[in-house]
Scaffold this motif. Structure first.
Motif, mmCIF file in Angstrom:
data_model
loop_
_atom_site.group_PDB
_atom_site.id
_atom_site.type_symbol
_atom_site.label_atom_id
_atom_site.label_comp_id
_atom_site.label_asym_id
_atom_site.label_seq_id
_atom_site.Cartn_x
_atom_site.Cartn_y
_atom_site.Cartn_z
ATOM 1 N N GLU A 148 1.151 -1.298 0.344
ATOM 2 C CA GLU A 148 0.479 -0.070 -0.029
ATOM 3 C C GLU A 148 0.605 0.849 -0.390
ATOM 4 N N LEU A 149 2.095 1.102 -0.025
ATOM 5 C CA LEU A 149 3.424 2.308 0.194
ATOM 6 C C LEU A 149 3.506 2.607 -1.237
ATOM 7 N N THR A 150 4.045 3.959 -1.486
ATOM 8 C CA THR A 150 4.721 4.349 -2.549
ATOM 9 C C THR A 150 5.454 4.796 -2.166
ATOM 10 N N THR A 151 6.453 5.465 -1.438
ATOM 11 C CA THR A 151 7.548 5.967 -1.154
ATOM 12 C C THR A 151 8.591 4.537 -2.571
ATOM 13 N N GLU A 152 9.362 5.586 -2.669
ATOM 14 C CA GLU A 152 10.418 5.321 -3.155
ATOM 15 C C GLU A 152 12.021 4.273 -2.935
ATOM 16 N N VAL A 153 11.721 2.716 -3.433
ATOM 17 C CA VAL A 153 13.427 2.334 -3.341
ATOM 18 C C VAL A 153 13.930 2.392 -4.664
ATOM 19 N N ALA A 192 18.005 -7.710 2.355
ATOM 20 C CA ALA A 192 18.087 -7.786 4.019
ATOM 21 C C ALA A 192 19.544 -7.609 4.519
ATOM 22 N N HIS A 193 20.498 -6.998 3.538
ATOM 23 C CA HIS A 193 21.522 -6.066 4.357
ATOM 24 C C HIS A 193 21.178 -4.616 5.082
ATOM 25 N N CYS A 194 20.161 -4.011 4.411
ATOM 26 C CA CYS A 194 19.880 -2.476 4.018
ATOM 27 C C CYS A 194 18.395 -2.419 4.758
ATOM 28 N N ALA A 195 18.162 -3.569 4.791
ATOM 29 C CA ALA A 195 15.937 -3.695 5.423
ATOM 30 C C ALA A 195 15.155 -2.541 5.412
ATOM 31 N N PRO A 196 15.095 -2.566 3.722
ATOM 32 C CA PRO A 196 14.071 -1.795 3.321
ATOM 33 C C PRO A 196 12.510 -1.153 3.884
ATOM 34 N N ALA A 197 12.040 -3.179 3.926
ATOM 35 C CA ALA A 197 11.120 -3.096 4.617
ATOM 36 C C ALA A 197 10.431 -2.008 6.304
ATOM 37 N N THR A 198 11.739 -2.774 6.840
ATOM 38 C CA THR A 198 11.271 -2.150 8.315
ATOM 39 C C THR A 198 11.568 -0.852 8.624
ATOM 40 N N ALA A 199 12.667 -0.348 7.821
ATOM 41 C CA ALA A 199 12.732 1.403 7.484
ATOM 42 C C ALA A 199 11.128 2.444 7.386
ATOM 43 N N LEU A 200 11.115 1.192 5.963
ATOM 44 C CA LEU A 200 9.776 2.220 5.492
ATOM 45 C C LEU A 200 8.187 1.819 6.264
ATOM 46 N N LEU A 201 8.171 0.698 6.832
ATOM 47 C CA LEU A 201 6.477 0.813 7.806
ATOM 48 C C LEU A 201 7.387 1.444 8.911
ATOM 49 N N ALA A 202 8.175 1.304 9.920
ATOM 50 C CA ALA A 202 8.854 1.739 10.257
ATOM 51 C C ALA A 202 8.421 3.871 10.302
#
Length: 207
Positions: A148-153, A192-202
């Motif tokens: 549901e997020l539109t944040t860019e990776v 898994a190295h930069c864990a974007p899911a954790t950062a974006l969800l936070a």
């Protein structure tokens, strides 16, 4: 012969009528005899006609064999050539993956040696690359929230992971921005190295 049999039948009918009207048994006998002769003539005429047709067919077949032609038969007849199957229209389906151009992103390559893990909504398959980081593990709830997020990776063409902008695995590689929801739809999975899911969800939770 057929004409003669018809004439004999006509004579037999006339004699039968006269014999019945005058009560003459002689006329009746002659009428019966004429009927029998008509029947014999009719049978003989039919046999003669059949023989003539057979002779004509044999002569025609021999002539066609000599000239190298084949007899023509109506389409679909029992002795004709087999009917061809009707053409089946083939529906043209346009390709779903673009062939190139600006903004085109190649989805991750299919797995080579590793087996696919259990499918998680929004997470692509694990690919076999020696220098590729592992995929960050996600729960179904986390995958649904990321969708549901539109944040860019950042993604690298042909690689299966998406990263944060400062990830070490992006150094020396051409990357492009992509909304995280679209990255998940295209089959990319979080690094898994930069864990974007954790950062974006936070970040989304703080918002």
């Amino acid at each position: 012969m057929i004409v003669a049999s018809l004439l004999l039948i006509l004579v037999a009918v006339v004699l039968l009528v006269l014999g019945l009207a005058g009560g003459s048994s002689l006329l009746l006998i002659i009428s019966i005899a004429a009927s029998l002769l008509a029947a014999v003539a009719l049978v003989a005429g039919a046999r003669q006609a059949a023989a003539d047709r057979a002779t004509a067919y044999r002569d025609g077949s021999a002539q066609r064999v000599r000239t190298g032609t084949r007899p023509t038969t109506p389409a679909g007849s029992a002795y004709g050539p087999p009917l061809g199957e009707p053409d089946i229209p083939v529906q043209h389906v346009p390709p779903t993956v673009d062939a190139g151009g600006a903004g085109w992103r190649q989805p991750p390559e299919p797995p080579v040696t590793e087996a696919d893990p259990p499918a998680t909504p929004g997470v692509g398959p694990v690919e076999a690359y020696d220098d590729e980081p592992a995929a960050q593990e996600l729960t179904p709830n986390q995958a649904a929230r990321l969708a549901e997020l539109t944040t860019e990776v950042r993604v690298v063409d042909g690689r299966p992971r998406y990263h944060l902008a400062g990830c070490a695995h992006l150094v020396g590689r051409a990357s492009e921005p992509l909304p995280v929801a679209e990255a998940g739809e295209l089959g990319f999975s979080p690094c898994a190295h930069c864990a974007p899911a954790t950062a974006l969800l936070a970040d989304a939770h703080r918002i």
